[in-house]
Design an enzyme around this catalytic site. Sequence first.
Site, PDB file in Angstrom:
ATOM      1  N   ARG A  78     -24.401 -35.044  54.672  1.00 31.03           N
ATOM      2  CA  ARG A  78     -23.181 -34.227  54.589  1.00 31.03           C
ATOM      3  C   ARG A  78     -23.500 -32.963  53.809  1.00 31.03           C
ATOM      4  O   ARG A  78     -23.953 -33.031  52.666  1.00 31.03           O
ATOM      5  CB  ARG A  78     -22.063 -35.008  53.888  1.00 31.03           C
ATOM      6  CG  ARG A  78     -20.844 -34.162  53.669  1.00 31.03           C
ATOM      7  CD  ARG A  78     -19.684 -34.890  53.011  1.00 31.03           C
ATOM      8  NE  ARG A  78     -18.630 -33.919  52.795  1.00 31.03           N
ATOM      9  CZ  ARG A  78     -17.952 -33.749  51.672  1.00 31.03           C
ATOM     10  NH1 ARG A  78     -18.166 -34.539  50.628  1.00 31.03           N
ATOM     11  NH2 ARG A  78     -17.032 -32.823  51.579  1.00 31.03           N
ATOM     12  N   HIS A 122     -16.067 -26.087  51.246  1.00 27.92           N
ATOM     13  CA  HIS A 122     -16.346 -26.748  49.982  1.00 27.92           C
ATOM     14  C   HIS A 122     -16.297 -25.674  48.898  1.00 27.92           C
ATOM     15  O   HIS A 122     -17.292 -25.404  48.225  1.00 27.92           O
ATOM     16  CB  HIS A 122     -17.680 -27.487  50.029  1.00 27.92           C
ATOM     17  CG  HIS A 122     -17.777 -28.629  49.056  1.00 27.92           C
ATOM     18  ND1 HIS A 122     -18.066 -29.923  49.425  1.00 27.92           N
ATOM     19  CD2 HIS A 122     -17.615 -28.669  47.720  1.00 27.92           C
ATOM     20  CE1 HIS A 122     -18.091 -30.703  48.363  1.00 27.92           C
ATOM     21  NE2 HIS A 122     -17.819 -29.963  47.302  1.00 27.92           N
ATOM     22  N   GLU A 167     -11.356 -31.772  49.171  1.00 27.96           N
ATOM     23  CA  GLU A 167     -10.515 -31.972  47.987  1.00 27.96           C
ATOM     24  C   GLU A 167      -9.514 -30.850  47.713  1.00 27.96           C
ATOM     25  O   GLU A 167      -9.587 -30.186  46.669  1.00 27.96           O
ATOM     26  CB  GLU A 167     -11.413 -32.169  46.760  1.00 27.96           C
ATOM     27  CG  GLU A 167     -12.357 -33.341  46.883  1.00 27.96           C
ATOM     28  CD  GLU A 167     -13.197 -33.558  45.624  1.00 27.96           C
ATOM     29  OE1 GLU A 167     -13.221 -32.680  44.753  1.00 27.96           O
ATOM     30  OE2 GLU A 167     -13.820 -34.635  45.520  1.00 27.96           O
ATOM     31  N   TYR A 294     -15.009 -41.451  42.576  1.00 28.50           N
ATOM     32  CA  TYR A 294     -15.875 -41.463  41.401  1.00 28.50           C
ATOM     33  C   TYR A 294     -15.392 -42.390  40.297  1.00 28.50           C
ATOM     34  O   TYR A 294     -16.167 -43.098  39.676  1.00 28.50           O
ATOM     35  CB  TYR A 294     -15.994 -40.048  40.806  1.00 28.50           C
ATOM     36  CG  TYR A 294     -16.802 -39.129  41.677  1.00 28.50           C
ATOM     37  CD1 TYR A 294     -18.183 -39.107  41.590  1.00 28.50           C
ATOM     38  CD2 TYR A 294     -16.180 -38.312  42.616  1.00 28.50           C
ATOM     39  CE1 TYR A 294     -18.937 -38.288  42.403  1.00 28.50           C
ATOM     40  CE2 TYR A 294     -16.935 -37.484  43.438  1.00 28.50           C
ATOM     41  CZ  TYR A 294     -18.315 -37.483  43.332  1.00 28.50           C
ATOM     42  OH  TYR A 294     -19.065 -36.689  44.144  1.00 28.50           O
ATOM     43  N   GLU A 351     -18.283 -39.011  49.291  1.00 23.87           N
ATOM     44  CA  GLU A 351     -18.968 -38.786  48.006  1.00 23.87           C
ATOM     45  C   GLU A 351     -18.754 -39.986  47.103  1.00 23.87           C
ATOM     46  O   GLU A 351     -17.662 -40.559  47.078  1.00 23.87           O
ATOM     47  CB  GLU A 351     -18.402 -37.561  47.252  1.00 23.87           C
ATOM     48  CG  GLU A 351     -18.655 -36.234  47.906  1.00 23.87           C
ATOM     49  CD  GLU A 351     -18.076 -35.062  47.110  1.00 23.87           C
ATOM     50  OE1 GLU A 351     -17.877 -35.209  45.887  1.00 23.87           O
ATOM     51  OE2 GLU A 351     -17.819 -34.029  47.724  1.00 23.87           O
TER      52      GLU A 351
HETATM   53  C1  FCB Z   1     -16.439 -33.564  43.604  1.00 20.96           C
HETATM   54  C2  FCB Z   1     -16.919 -32.362  44.378  1.00 20.96           C
HETATM   55  C3  FCB Z   1     -18.419 -32.243  44.434  1.00 20.96           C
HETATM   56  C4  FCB Z   1     -19.098 -32.656  43.152  1.00 20.96           C
HETATM   57  C5  FCB Z   1     -18.543 -33.946  42.631  1.00 20.96           C
HETATM   58  C6  FCB Z   1     -19.175 -34.426  41.373  1.00 20.96           C
HETATM   59  O1  FCB Z   1     -15.134 -33.332  43.150  1.00 20.96           O
HETATM   60  O2  FCB Z   1     -16.455 -32.433  45.694  1.00 20.96           O
HETATM   61  O3  FCB Z   1     -18.721 -30.938  44.819  1.00 20.96           O
HETATM   62  O4  FCB Z   1     -19.072 -31.641  42.238  1.00 20.96           O
HETATM   63  O5  FCB Z   1     -17.166 -33.860  42.459  1.00 20.96           O
END
Ligand code: FCB
Length: 449
Positions: A78, A122, A167, A294, A351
């Site tokens: 990606r 992005h 995002e 995350y 991610e």
């Molecule tokens: C996300 C972003 C990515 C990266 C991660 C840690 O919010 O999409 O670009 O910085 O966090």
Amino acid sequence: MQPALEFPRGFLWGAATSAYQIEGSPLADGAGPGIWHRFTHTPGTIADGATGDVACDHYRRWRDDVALMRALGLRAYRFSIAWPRVLPDGRGRVNPRGLDFYERLVDALLEHGIEPLATLYHWDLPAALDDRGGWLNPDSTDWFADYARIVYRRLDDRVRRWLTVNEPAVVADGGYLRGTMAPGHRNRFEAPIAAHHLLLAHGAAVQAYRAEGHHAIGIALNLEPQHPASDDAADHAAARRADAWTNRLGLDPVLLGRYPDELRTLFGAAWPHGPDDDLARIRQPLDFIGCNYYTRRVVRHDEGAGLLQAAPVPQGAPCSALGWEVFPHGLVEVLGWLRDQYGNPPVHITENGMALHEPAALAGDELEDAPRMTYLRAHLRALQAAIGRGCDVRGYCAWSLLDNFEWAAGYAPRFGLVHVDYATQRRTPKASARLYARIIATNGRALAE
Ligand code: FCB
């Protein structure tokens, strides 16, 4: 005996990056400046005054980086396309050399049997468009759709999975409410307008895709459970507000065609009152949802904390170098929302990863990033559990292939499976990269090791 953790057949294993974070050479070959170029060159915005001027020098080293992906056995990659490379002024004149770069990259990926997943936005809006109000300008919807069309026409014969916006809620929050990200505004009236236009732009790019494209398109949303710090009603209300602004700001309009009520209450007169059909334009049928996961946040009511009236509470649990709690079960939780409240769409984890403070230079060829290995294993087990409970997850991209420019935090927090020595640009796969390669090669069975 651990259960065999095999993933569904054809599960798409990959790694993710984004243009400004890795490419460097932001103005090369006729590209125009983007808002992150401008922001990083504004004193005081970024830790250590870092910029993306060189980053991982991927713009020149892309061939080696694709070979590295191949060596790790990645099935997917990606990446994002930098709008200012394709349209230096944001609209109008196309810069063919910008498109050529992504075409070469896509061709190299395909030659190596790696499926490209391309993100259109992005975060690098052309600066010329920011001069016209950027995401606050209602024309931004058309600007984005026009740009998207140009890219589809060039690459959709080879790129089979697209993401519109990465995002949108993070852009509205960091870029327009808190001012920690480009374009660095701090304005409670602007933030909801920017969010609305980003979502409209997403809808317009999907509509354009239905007219031009032949494959699959989705959006990448950052999903992060907001847990109340106590049973207190005020903490619960704070968590609901934080959830509305962080998660449902994207999920509800995109998948249900409405905004969460909390946001209208929260922003009051500042909440945009667009025409009624705006929400229908935002809610386009999608082929999949990209989920960036995350961490979670634990929040408590805090009268002094401004608009959202919630304060993150440290939990004493393991944290990343960015202070993000390691909380694998949150992945099961957010995938459960998609299954139960949003019609169980196909999902790609676009991610997931962990930042660590690691040495700038390595003495040899080894870096034992044990906390990242633990993070990876735990999140993939959580993913396996979610799939076992009926969540329709089709793929997983680790964030990130390479250590890179982590926005306002600069280069100190490292997210890569592969270490980058920024002085020499030497790439060294970390122990987590070797673990991930084994997981891919065994379709998950190596998780039982
Ligand atoms: C996300 C972003 C990515 C990266 C991660 C840690 O919010 O999409 O670009 O910085 O966090």
